[in-house]
Each structure stands twice: as C-alpha cells, then as structure tokens.
Design a protein around this motif. Structure first.
Motif, PDB file in Angstrom:
ATOM      1  N   SER A 380       0.831  -1.205   0.000  1.00 48.02           N
ATOM      2  CA  SER A 380       0.000   0.000   0.000  1.00 48.02           C
ATOM      3  C   SER A 380       0.865   1.255   0.000  1.00 48.02           C
ATOM      4  O   SER A 380       0.494   2.272  -0.601  1.00 48.02           O
ATOM      5  N   ASN A 381       2.028   1.207   0.657  1.00 47.61           N
ATOM      6  CA  ASN A 381       2.942   2.352   0.643  1.00 47.61           C
ATOM      7  C   ASN A 381       3.472   2.608  -0.763  1.00 47.61           C
ATOM      8  O   ASN A 381       3.533   3.752  -1.225  1.00 47.61           O
ATOM      9  N   GLU A 382       3.875   1.528  -1.445  1.00 48.24           N
ATOM     10  CA  GLU A 382       4.384   1.675  -2.803  1.00 48.24           C
ATOM     11  C   GLU A 382       3.283   2.129  -3.756  1.00 48.24           C
ATOM     12  O   GLU A 382       3.535   2.918  -4.687  1.00 48.24           O
ATOM     13  N   GLN A 383       2.065   1.647  -3.515  1.00 45.84           N
ATOM     14  CA  GLN A 383       0.953   2.060  -4.372  1.00 45.84           C
ATOM     15  C   GLN A 383       0.678   3.553  -4.221  1.00 45.84           C
ATOM     16  O   GLN A 383       0.413   4.255  -5.203  1.00 45.84           O
ATOM     17  N   LEU A 384       0.757   4.048  -2.977  1.00 47.73           N
ATOM     18  CA  LEU A 384       0.576   5.477  -2.754  1.00 47.73           C
ATOM     19  C   LEU A 384       1.663   6.275  -3.463  1.00 47.73           C
ATOM     20  O   LEU A 384       1.385   7.313  -4.102  1.00 47.73           O
ATOM     21  N   LEU A 385       2.889   5.779  -3.368  1.00 49.56           N
ATOM     22  CA  LEU A 385       4.002   6.459  -4.034  1.00 49.56           C
ATOM     23  C   LEU A 385       3.771   6.526  -5.546  1.00 49.56           C
ATOM     24  O   LEU A 385       3.975   7.573  -6.180  1.00 49.56           O
ATOM     25  N   ARG A 389       3.042   9.946  -7.937  1.00 47.69           N
ATOM     26  CA  ARG A 389       3.778  10.261  -9.163  1.00 47.69           C
ATOM     27  C   ARG A 389       2.810  10.542 -10.310  1.00 47.69           C
ATOM     28  O   ARG A 389       3.030  11.457 -11.122  1.00 47.69           O
ATOM     29  N   THR A 390       1.722   9.769 -10.351  1.00 49.09           N
ATOM     30  CA  THR A 390       0.710   9.995 -11.383  1.00 49.09           C
ATOM     31  C   THR A 390       0.060  11.370 -11.211  1.00 49.09           C
ATOM     32  O   THR A 390      -0.187  12.089 -12.201  1.00 49.09           O
ATOM     33  N   VAL A 391      -0.229  11.758  -9.977  1.00 50.83           N
ATOM     34  CA  VAL A 391      -0.839  13.064  -9.713  1.00 50.83           C
ATOM     35  C   VAL A 391       0.081  14.195 -10.154  1.00 50.83           C
ATOM     36  O   VAL A 391      -0.359  15.160 -10.790  1.00 50.83           O
ATOM     37  N   PHE A 392       1.360  14.091  -9.822  1.00 47.47           N
ATOM     38  CA  PHE A 392       2.313  15.117 -10.271  1.00 47.47           C
ATOM     39  C   PHE A 392       2.311  15.222 -11.795  1.00 47.47           C
ATOM     40  O   PHE A 392       2.372  16.325 -12.369  1.00 47.47           O
ATOM     41  N   ARG A 399       5.149  21.098  -7.511  1.00 50.38           N
ATOM     42  CA  ARG A 399       4.808  21.325  -6.107  1.00 50.38           C
ATOM     43  C   ARG A 399       3.297  21.181  -5.917  1.00 50.38           C
ATOM     44  O   ARG A 399       2.519  21.672  -6.738  1.00 50.38           O
ATOM     45  N   LEU A 400       2.941  20.505  -4.838  1.00 46.57           N
ATOM     46  CA  LEU A 400       1.523  20.280  -4.551  1.00 46.57           C
ATOM     47  C   LEU A 400       1.246  20.581  -3.081  1.00 46.57           C
ATOM     48  O   LEU A 400       1.974  20.093  -2.197  1.00 46.57           O
ATOM     49  N   LEU A 401       0.229  21.368  -2.823  1.00 43.30           N
ATOM     50  CA  LEU A 401      -0.216  21.538  -1.447  1.00 43.30           C
ATOM     51  C   LEU A 401      -0.796  20.215  -0.946  1.00 43.30           C
ATOM     52  O   LEU A 401      -1.389  19.448  -1.723  1.00 43.30           O
ATOM     53  N   SER A 402      -0.639  19.949   0.324  1.00 39.21           N
ATOM     54  CA  SER A 402      -1.109  18.670   0.889  1.00 39.21           C
ATOM     55  C   SER A 402      -2.596  18.475   0.633  1.00 39.21           C
ATOM     56  O   SER A 402      -3.047  17.381   0.254  1.00 39.21           O
ATOM     57  N   ASP A 404      -4.404  19.698  -1.736  1.00 39.07           N
ATOM     58  CA  ASP A 404      -4.671  19.454  -3.159  1.00 39.07           C
ATOM     59  C   ASP A 404      -4.262  18.042  -3.569  1.00 39.07           C
ATOM     60  O   ASP A 404      -4.920  17.409  -4.415  1.00 39.07           O
ATOM     61  N   LEU A 405      -3.183  17.552  -2.975  1.00 39.13           N
ATOM     62  CA  LEU A 405      -2.779  16.165  -3.235  1.00 39.13           C
ATOM     63  C   LEU A 405      -3.876  15.205  -2.795  1.00 39.13           C
ATOM     64  O   LEU A 405      -4.221  14.257  -3.518  1.00 39.13           O
ATOM     65  N   LEU A 406      -4.438  15.460  -1.619  1.00 33.34           N
ATOM     66  CA  LEU A 406      -5.513  14.613  -1.114  1.00 33.34           C
ATOM     67  C   LEU A 406      -6.721  14.658  -2.054  1.00 33.34           C
ATOM     68  O   LEU A 406      -7.329  13.615  -2.359  1.00 33.34           O
ATOM     69  N   THR A 407      -7.047  15.838  -2.540  1.00 41.07           N
ATOM     70  CA  THR A 407      -8.184  15.980  -3.454  1.00 41.07           C
ATOM     71  C   THR A 407      -7.978  15.168  -4.730  1.00 41.07           C
ATOM     72  O   THR A 407      -8.892  14.481  -5.213  1.00 41.07           O
ATOM     73  N   GLU A 408      -6.767  15.233  -5.289  1.00 44.16           N
ATOM     74  CA  GLU A 408      -6.477  14.517  -6.528  1.00 44.16           C
ATOM     75  C   GLU A 408      -6.467  13.009  -6.318  1.00 44.16           C
ATOM     76  O   GLU A 408      -6.907  12.249  -7.188  1.00 44.16           O
TER      77      GLU A 408
END
Length: 474
Positions: A380-385, A389-392, A399-402, A404-408
């Motif tokens: 699950s940690n690797e999947q989040l990582l 990367r996909t979100v970026f 740069r992403l605000l925390s 905004d990262l959660l939203t994406e």
C-alpha cells in the motif's frame, strides 16, 4: 539455726542409694558384627539423600520428580529439609525446579493434540501414484485452478520435509467471497499433512507455546477475523517463516525470565480479503473460487479416514527415506519472480525434482501462474508512491499543497484512496505516515492551488520524491 535452715537442710542419703546414683550400671560391651549388610541394592528415590554426602544428578532429579507429585501441603512440609539434603540448595531454586517438573508431568498427562502416524512398513515404490491421489482428492472436493491444486499437493508433501527446509512458506488460502471452500481445503490439507493442529482462533501466547511444544503443522481458519489487529500473532507467523531467525523471546514465570521460543514450522491460514503485507510476502497464495451451479464437488466428511491415514503413513515412510535427497536437491528456480518468492517456492521445487520431470514442469507452471504475475505486487505504501507520481504528472506541476494532493488522490476512481478507511477517504495524517517510510515529509512552500492561484502552505516538492521513485518504482 533458723527455721529456713531447718526446712531445707537435706537429710543424709542412704549409702546404697548414693552409690547407685554415682555409679550407674554399665551394660556389658557389645561386640560389633564383623560385616553389615543392606538388603536395598540401590538408594530409593523416596528417601532423601544424607546431608553430608554430595548428591548425584540422577538422585537429585529423582528427588525433585518425587516432590513434584506431592500435594501442596506435603511439599511445604518437606521443601526446607529437601533443599538442605540437595547439597544445601536454596529453597527458591528448589521451588523453580519442582514447578518445572510439575509442568512436565501435567503436559505428559494431558490429552495430546497431535497424532503421530506410524511410517508405512514397506518402502514406497511408486510415490507418483500417491501424489496423483492427493491431487485427485483436491480435484474432487475443491473448485480452484490447476496451479493451485499443484501447489497445494506439493505443500502437503512439504510438511513432511520440514527438517530439510530452510524456509517454510505459509499456505495462504483465500477467496473473494464466502462459500468458496476455504475451510474445506484447510481440512483436506490437515488430514494429509504431518502432525496437524487445527484451530479457528488463537492468542499470540497460545500460538508460540503450541508451536514450541508440539512442532505441528498449524492450520488457522478465519484468520481475517483477528489477524489485522493482533501484532503478536503477526510477529510469530513472520518469525516462523525462516530458520535464519526463528526465535521469539517472551518473559515467563513468576520472575519474568526471558525465554526463547522456536516458532519455525509449516503453517496454513485461510480467510477472506487481504492479510498484512508481511504475511503475503511469506506466503504462497492459494486462491479459490466458488463452484458453478452445475459443478459438483464431494463432501470432506464422506472421504474415508482410512484413505487419508494411509496417505499420511506412506508419506511418513517416503520422507524418512528421502530426507537427505530433498535437502541436497538444487533446482533451478524461475528468474522472473522476486527473491522472496524464490525462497517460498524452493522447497516445493526440491520435492518436485524427486517426483520427476513431469512434476518439476508442473511446479514451474504453477509457480509462474501464482507468483509470476503478482510477485511484484506493490504494498500500500508503494501504491501510494506510484499514485502520487501519477498526480504530479497529471497536474503538470512540481509542487503540490497537501490538501490538493488529497483531493487529486480521491478524485481518480482507479485509485483506492477515496475508500481507504472502510469506505472513507484516506487522511492527510495517514498520507504523511506512509510517506515517512520513504523519508519524505511535507514542508512550507509556495505552490499553485487547484484554482491556479499561488498560495503558501504545507505541501510536497517532487524533488523530494525522486530517490524513492528510482528505488521503489523503477
């Protein structure tokens, strides 16, 4: 003369009486016998040893064993003198030894949970016939793929070769839904494996004590109901996977003395859904499926006990005769699976080598079907990582605000983070905790929010991810 002198002045004693007091009669000398004999050839264990003699280990143990059979009152009456008789042993030390002896007696007198099968009298000439029978029994009772039946057959044989194995892979019986035959397969495996011990629930302390005492093949059903919240059980199962580090240490007794417990051995677990990643990494996945409406499978209760008992007896003899051959076998493992998967399959390939080329080929295909496709399944940690990367990439920013990262992360239906917490979204704290494993943390920065405005706040810089991307996602 005063009256007091008159009262207490003794009268003269009779001469004969005085002589009799001064000169008591002396018995005639008794001549000792020339030899003394004892009709007891050996010292009795029920007689305490003399204090002026050094007690032998055998006599001391016999004394302790006798004391362990006494009632509490009887022991209290004897313990002090008994300790003195045992070379002035301390009473505290004697109490410990007697307590240990009592535990041994209790264990020997209790009902044994394990049944040992006597090896077949005659050598097993046609092991392929027995292995084919095991495979057929699985085919008759379980709805699963050919690869799962092959892996299960070899795993059952593995339980008879634990002394020859450096790794004991966990058999993880799983299914997407109930009524897929998980308990049925667990029962079948237990009836053909060595020293089977089955349970539907167990505590951490009972788990490591049972493994230490019985050296069983352990079968745990419905493990999904208690494994995820029990670190103690997970720790025991993880430690029992390899001989490299097979001990756990627990404090036991009134003095809480640290005692090592060897938990290495064969274990099969079953349940619905996912188990902890550390257990998956140490397991061979045996995934079942629900049978079709027109598909007929036999019931385990109709399988004669004599049939499975004979299989156990023959496997006991064959393993005795071929233990060294299996230990020294050096099969070629598939290079397309990761190192841990190779470790898990190695003992199965060793056994397959002795069964012949046909079973070696079956083992290879089964391995690739079960572990080839998911051996590199991310945690699950690797999947989040990977998803970050996909979100970026999709947002085309560094740069992403925390927030905004959660939203994406929860926006994309292909990702699981919107339902991560039993149907609820993953939290910022959970994201931070997972990323900390890669030494990545949020920091104050300037970034563009989802509306295109430059703002300042807590967030993540893609440069902080580059090392983790290279190490875990390449």
């Amino acid at each position: 003369m005063s009256k007091y002198n008159q009262i207490f002045d003794p009268k003269p004693a009779d001469e004969l009486s005085a002589d009799s007091i001064k000169k008591p009669n002396i018995l005639p000398d008794v001549q000792p016998l020339e030899t003394t004999t004892d009709d007891i050839d050996e010292p009795s264990s029920v007689i305490l040893p003399q204090q002026d003699l050094k007690v032998s280990l055998d006599l001391a143990q016999a004394t302790i064993d006798r004391l362990a059979t006494l009632s509490e009152l009887e022991y209290e009456l004897e313990r002090t003198e008994a300790a003195k008789s045992l070379n002035n042993m301390s009473v505290r030390a004697l109490d410990k030894l007697v307590k240990k002896a009592k535990s041994k007696i209790k264990s020997e007198n209790s009902d044994n949970l394990i049944v040992d099968i006597e090896p077949h009298v005659e050598p097993v000439e046609d092991i392929a016939l027995i292995v084919s029978l095991i495979y057929q029994i699985l085919e008759d009772h379980i709805a699963c793929t050919h690869a799962v039946k092959v892996a299960t057959t070899l795993w059952i044989l593995m339980t008879w070769f634990i002394p020859a194995s450096h790794i004991a892979p966990i058999a993880w019986i799983n299914a997407p839904e109930k009524r897929c035959g998980k308990s049925t397969l667990l029962t079948l495996m237990s009836r053909m494996s060595k020293r089977s011990l089955s349970t539907s629930n167990i505590t951490g302390s009972a788990l490591f004590r049972s493994i230490e005492q019985y050296k069983p093949t352990l079968f745990i059903d419905e493990i999904d109901t208690f494994i995820n919240d029990n670190e103690s059980i997970r720790g025991v199962l993880n430690a029992g996977h390899s001989r490299d580090n097979p001990y756990i240490i627990r404090c036991v007794g009134d003095d809480n003395e640290p005692v090592p417990f060897n938990v290495f051995g064969a274990k099969a677990i079953s349940g619905i859904g996912r188990i902890p990643d550390t257990l998956i990494d140490r397991s061979i996945s045996l995934t079942l499926r629900r049978k079709m409406r027109d598909e007929t499978k036999k019931r385990v209760r109709d399988l004669p006990v004599d049939v499975t008992n004979k299989i156990q007896s023959q496997l006991a003899r064959w393993s005795d005769d071929n233990m060294l051959a299996v230990k020294e076998a050096d099969p070629v493992l598939p290079i397309s699976i990761n190192d841990r998967a190779q470790d898990n399959w190695q003992i199965l390939f060793k056994i397959a080598m002795l069964l012949g080329d046909e079973w070696l080929e079956k083992a290879h295909r089964s391995c690739m079907d079960i572990s080839g496709s998911d051996s590199d399944e991310p945690s699950s940690n690797e999947q989040l990582l990977s998803d970050i990367r996909t979100v970026f990439s999709l947002t085309q920013t560094n740069r992403l605000l925390s927030r905004d990262l959660l939203t994406e992360l929860r926006r994309d239906p292909e990702m699981s983070w919107s339902t991560y917490n039993e149907g609820k979204t993953i939290t910022l704290r959970q994201i931070a905790k997972k990323l900390s494993a890669f030494r990545i943390s949020s920091k104050d920065l300037r970034a563009f929010d989802i509306n295109g405005h430059e703002v300042r706040g807590k967030g993540y810089d893609i440069n902080d991810f580059q090392d983790a991307f290279s190490r875990y996602l390449s």
